[in-house]
Write a protein that holds these residues in place. Structure first.
Motif, short mmCIF file in Angstrom:
data_model
loop_
_atom_site.label_atom_id
_atom_site.label_comp_id
_atom_site.label_asym_id
_atom_site.label_seq_id
_atom_site.Cartn_x
_atom_site.Cartn_y
_atom_site.Cartn_z
N GLU A 43 58.45 23.82 -9.16
CA GLU A 43 57.28 23.43 -9.95
C GLU A 43 57.65 23.40 -11.43
O GLU A 43 58.34 24.29 -11.93
CB GLU A 43 56.13 24.40 -9.73
N LEU A 83 55.36 19.08 -8.66
CA LEU A 83 56.41 19.55 -7.76
C LEU A 83 57.55 18.55 -7.68
O LEU A 83 57.34 17.34 -7.65
CB LEU A 83 55.84 19.78 -6.36
N TYR A 119 58.64 25.43 0.81
CA TYR A 119 57.24 25.02 0.65
C TYR A 119 56.37 25.35 1.86
O TYR A 119 55.23 24.91 1.95
CB TYR A 119 57.14 23.54 0.26
#
Length: 178
Positions: A140, A145, A125
């Motif tokens: 996702e 998320l 991320y």
């Protein structure tokens, strides 16, 4: 096409892993199910004096003393909410490849769902979060998320020494809470 040629050209199915999905507040997280030893209801714990706030305590389990941490308190600084879906999840904690696995309890909110997916679906991320090295890559989906929690990275050396001392704790010294 001959049978050997068909086998070589066939598309290999994606590797799938099972994950236990839980929440901390409104955020979703996942543990790889292979690291989970057992999912229990929340149990009374004996507190550990002078331990960090996120160390919830210990309890006796099948002849062993098992330390328990509150993942919500560790991650966001507030204890897990007492819900009917809050669980005490026992994981096989192994801080290194050559280390022996030990049981570690995690208090997790809404730990009632599982997800089967390819671990490669989780992507970095973009942050180097050294304060929370256990927070791994994200995936996702339609709900937003989902972040992978890496069990091996949950404890630093100081807390590991507190929770897993070289000399095991004598069960006779652990008294039940009133």
């Amino acid at each position: 096409m001959s049978e050997p040629t068909a086998k070589r050209t066939a598309v290999k199915p994606a590797l799938q892993s099972l994950f236990l999905v839980f929440r901390i507040g409104n955020e979703r997280f996942a543990l790889q199910a292979i690291e989970v030893a057992e999912v229990l209801p929340c149990l009374p714990l004996k507190p550990i004096p002078r331990a960090p706030d996120w160390v919830a305590g210990v309890f006796a389990y099948r002849g062993a003393v098992v330390p328990v941490i509150d993942l919500s308190a560790l991650t966001f600084g507030h204890p897990a909410q007492a819900r009917t879906s809050t669980r005490l999840v026992l994981v096989n904690y192994r801080p290194g490849e050559n280390a022996e696995a030990q049981l570690l309890g995690l208090i997790l909110e809404q730990a009632t769902d599982t997800l089967r997916c390819n671990p490669a679906d989780f992507q970095p991320y973009g942050l180097d979060n050294r304060q929370a090295p256990y927070l791994g890559p994200v995936r996702e989906d339609a709900q937003g998320l989902l972040q992978w929690v890496r069990v091996a990275d949950l404890l630093d050396e100081q807390v590991r020494a507190l929770l897993f001392p070289a000399q095991p704790v004598d069960l006779a010294l652990i008294e039940e809470r009133p």
